[in-house]
Every structure is written in C-alpha cells, then in structure tokens.
Design an enzyme around this catalytic site. Structure first.
Site, PDB file in Angstrom:
ATOM      1  CG  HIS A 159      -1.656  -1.268   1.438  1.00 23.56           C
ATOM      2  ND1 HIS A 159      -2.858  -1.580   0.842  1.00 23.56           N
ATOM      3  CD2 HIS A 159      -1.308  -2.370   2.158  1.00 23.56           C
ATOM      4  CE1 HIS A 159      -3.229  -2.789   1.214  1.00 23.56           C
ATOM      5  NE2 HIS A 159      -2.301  -3.306   1.997  1.00 23.56           N
ATOM      6  CB  SER A 280      12.022  22.863 -15.243  1.00 30.47           C
ATOM      7  OG  SER A 280      11.142  23.974 -15.310  1.00 30.47           O
ATOM      8  CE  LYS A 286      10.673  20.016 -11.426  1.00 35.72           C
ATOM      9  NZ  LYS A 286       9.940  19.192 -10.493  1.00 35.72           N
ATOM     10  CD  GLU A 293       7.988  12.225 -15.284  1.00 39.92           C
ATOM     11  OE1 GLU A 293       7.744  12.638 -14.164  1.00 39.92           O
ATOM     12  OE2 GLU A 293       8.308  12.980 -16.228  1.00 39.92           O
TER      13      GLU A 293
END
Ligand code: ARG
Length: 471
Positions: A159, A280, A286, A293
């Site tokens: 979980h 970024s 960043k 992804e």
C-alpha cells in the site's frame, strides 16, 4: 488514359479514383518489409525453378534482378510509387522494368495474400530476435545491480506504506523475474510466428506442383502453415506478439513508476544519470526523470496497439480481407515502442546510484520490524494472533512516545507484550536481524539474494542455450 503502371488492371476498366488510390495505398508504411519481401521472392523463385515452373535461366535472371532492386532500395535510389499500392507491387514492377519477361513470371503460384503474411512473419521473427537480445542485456544489468546491492537495506512496501525491510538487491530481482518471464513469452511466441504461409496463394492453394517445405527451409521457418485459408487470414501471431509487448511494458512501467518515486525528494533513494533526465524551462533546480515517465506513458500506446489488432480481427470472415493491411501500423508501433523502452532502460539502469543511507533511514521508520517482534513472541510460545495484538499495542505506544521499537526499554516492552521477552529481542528488532532471518529460498536476506543472483545467471545461460530457439 493515365500513364500509371497497370500491374493490377485485370477486369478494371477505370483507373482508381485519386482518393481511393491514396486511401488504399500502404507503401508509405509497408516499405519497411522490403528486405523480407525480396528474400521471400528469391526463395519462391528458386522453388519454382526446382519444380520446373521456371527455367534455370529465368531463375538466374530473377535472382539477379532482385539483388539489383534491393541494392537500389538500400542506397536510396528507388522511387516508391503510391500508385503501385504496396511494397510488393513496387518491387515486382521494378523487377519487370529491369529484366523484362522473366520478371513477369515471378508471381506464378503466389498471391499478395500469402506474400504479405510471409513478409510480416519474417520481419517479426527478426525483430523478436533483436528484442530478445535487448531483454537478455537488461536481465544481466539487473543481476549485476542486485549483486551490488545484495546487502543494501530499504523499506519494502505494501500500500506504499513501509511494511517490512527488504534488500534492494531483492527488489531488483523481482524485476528480474518479471522480465525473465516476458523474455520467455517472447520466445514462445516466436515458434508460432515462425510458420510459412507461402503456397496458400490467394486462399485456396495453387494448381502448380509447389514445394512449400523447400521454401520453408530456405527461409528458416520451423513449419509450414497447414491450412491455406488460415495461412492468409489470421494475424493471431501479431496479436500475440503485441500482447507480450504490452505485458513487458506493463512491467517496465511499474519499474519506471518506482524510479520516479525513488528519485523524488521525499524518497531520494536513487539518482539517475543527468543525461537520462531533463531540466525545466522555468525552474532552474529541476532534474526530471522524463525518460522513466515516457516509458510509463508509452505503455498506453502499446495497449492501444493491442486493442487495435484484436478489434481488427474480430469481425473478419475467412479468408483474406483488406482489413488486414491495417495490421502493420499497430504491429510496427509496438515493435518500435518496445525497442525504444528497452533501450532506454538499458541506458539508464547500469548507472543508477543508490543512496544506501537514505534507504536505510526510510527502512528504520514505520516500525518495519513489527512482524519480526510478533514472530519472536511466537517462537517463545505465544499464539500468533495474541502476538499480533500485543505488538499492535506496542506500536501504538511507540507512536505516542515517538520512539522506534528497538528503543523501548526492556522492562517497558515486558509490560507491553509480556514476560516472554528477553535480551535477545534486540536481534529481531534490528533491520539486519530482520533481513538475515529471511534466508529461505526466494527470501530477502543478503545471503539468499547472493544465491538468487548465482541461480539467475545459470537460468539465463540455460535459456540461451535452449535448442528450441532456432536460428
Ligand atoms: N497490401 C496488402 C496488405 O497489406 C497486400 C495484400 C493485398 N491483397 C489483396 N487481395 N488486395 O494486406
């Protein structure tokens, strides 16, 4: 009258409507089959010579012509004509331009229906072999990483809550198992891909005394499709491949989800090489895990490809229908996507840096050794259900006092769970103790991971030398 080549003009008296020509043409995407098309044609031609349907001189002319066509395409000196519909007609047309009469005989005892099915199977077989190599390389990377991290402690999750400590090596070996099964599925699928449709002709076979087994041997097929209708019409082999690809991407996507989580600041378990991340346009600090992804994102494409292929097939009566031309886009897309994603993982994973300290800190939070305390009490004679409740009470106390289980003084612990507890309880409550105790086959103990890595190397080697993987 137009001056278009008329290979297809049989009973049709009108030229195709310009829209229809564009709508039905596939050469823009099926030209990637040209090598397989030429290879298949050469084998078909040799077979026609062998059974006496072509003379020796004709066979020689055709084979030489095909070599020339291939050289033209290889070097970019070939004009693909959408008016000739597909890769097959483009090549045949050029062959006839080059060698004349003999070229017109190549299509004897053959149809584009069995031709395209053959090309596609040859193509997919080669791609499967390349994908198997990529998967093998990635499996080796995972084994190396697991070996390196056999003793690195991290929290294991259920979980997404810290559950029990595990070794990072053990986690990596879970990925290894997933991918090994995916590789096995791919190999299994290859056997069904590797069957020769040629000779089925349009649908019902041919009146010529063809030798399909000879062609199969020439092209390295393991078998000959046993029913001509089935041979030209089914694309289940492509569906199966894309299903395997979808499953592989499902797995890679899960890994990538973990990479994304683990590189984020709240976890900070791992670091990926800069060249596999992006910055970024607005936030200078960043470092985004875009490659991971994208692998996760591309999984959706392959599911789409699978749905497209399944849907393509479900309404088709036997035998060949032009619907089948639509098999190529999803199949090619699935191949390219899978190849890209495996390549991305292969680029990224060997350079993954684990922050063992951060992982250990996280494992020490969240009372990950609570089950170990319960198991300890069971070993001392307490029934498991009672132990579960007693430890639950202890955790509640620890939460309140903001201490770890191992920090509770022995007398207090005795009050909470009973007199069964001795000094030796500390061994059960430390991360190392919890890990070392799980040393059974398939367990997370460093020693078990070391064994599993060794066994993994053997399993990979055994698979690679498996005779059922023919060339
Ligand atoms: N381009 C076609 C395909 O990909 C080749 C077969 C055409 N056959 C036909 N009967 N029109 O399926």
């Amino acid at each position: 009258m137009s001056n278009k080549p008329k290979l297809l003009h049989g009973r049709l008296l009108e030229d195709a409507d310009a829209f229809v020509e564009a709508f039905t043409a596939s050469v823009a995407f099926d030209k990637r089959l040209y090598r397989q098309d030429i290879r298949g044609s050469a084998a078909h031609c040799r077979m026609l010579g062998k059974v006496g349907a072509l003379s020796g001189a004709e066979v020689e002319q055709i084979l030489a012509g095909l070599v020339q066509v291939e050289a033209e395409i290889d070097s970019g000196n070939f004009t693909w004509r959408p008016g000739l519909e597909d890769v097959h007609m483009n090549i045949e047309h050029r062959l006839i331009e080059l060698i004349g009469e003999a070229g017109k005989k190549l299509h004897t005892a053959r149809s584009r229906n069995d031709q395209v099915a053959t090309d596609l199977r040859l193509y997919l077989r080669e791609e499967i072999d390349a994908l198997m190599e990529l998967k093998t390389a990635l499996l080796n990377v995972l084994l190396d990483l697991a070996e390196r991290h056999q003793g690195t402690v991290m929290p294991g999750f259920t979980h997404l809550q810290a559950a029990q400590p595990v070794t990072f090596g053990h986690h990596l070996l879970a990925w290894f198992e997933m991918l090994l099964r995916d590789r096995d599925r791919l190999r299994d699928c290859r056997r069904r891909v590797n069957q020769l449709p040629l000779g089925a002709a349009a649908l019902a076979g041919t009146t010529f005394p063809i030798d399909r087994h000879f062609v199969a041997q020439e092209l390295g097929f393991e078998g000959v499709a046993a029913n001509s209708l089935d041979a030209v019409s089914d694309r289940d082999f492509a569906v199966e491949f894309v299903a395997v690809a979808a499953m592989t991407l499902m797995h890679l996507s899960r890994w990538c989800e973990e990479l994304v989580l683990w590189t984020s600041q709240p976890f900070a378990f791992i670091d990926l090489p800069d060249r596999f991340c992006t910055g970024s346009s607005i936030m200078p600090q960043k470092k985004n895990p875009d490659v991971a992804e994208l692998v996760r994102g591309k999984t959706g494409r392959i599911y789409g490809d699978l749905t497209a292929l399944l849907t393509l097939m479900k309404g088709q009566p036997l035998a060949y229908n032009r619907d089948n031309q639509e098999d190529k886009a999803p199949l090619f897309d699935a191949i390219d996507t899978l190849k890209g994603c495996l390549t991305a993982m292969l680029g990224m994973l060997p350079h993954l840096q684990a922050d063992a300290e951060a992982m250990r800190r996280a494992a020490a939070q969240g009372f990950a050794t609570a089950t170990d305390l319960a198991d300890y009490l069971v070993r001392k004679g307490m029934p498991f259900r009672d132990a579960h409740r007693a430890v639950g009470k202890t955790v509640a106390y620890a939460v309140q006092q903001r201490v770890g289980l191992e920090e509770i003084p022995l007398p207090v612990l005795r009050e909470l769970v009973g007199e069964l507890v001795d000094e030796d309880v500390l061994g059960a409550l430390t991360l190392e103790g919890a890990l070392a105790a799980r040393s059974h086959f398939g367990g997370t103990a460093p020693a078990a991971v070391a064994e599993a890595v060794k066994a993994g190397r053997k399993r990979l080697a055994a698979e690679l030398s498996d005779p059922c993987r023919s060339a």
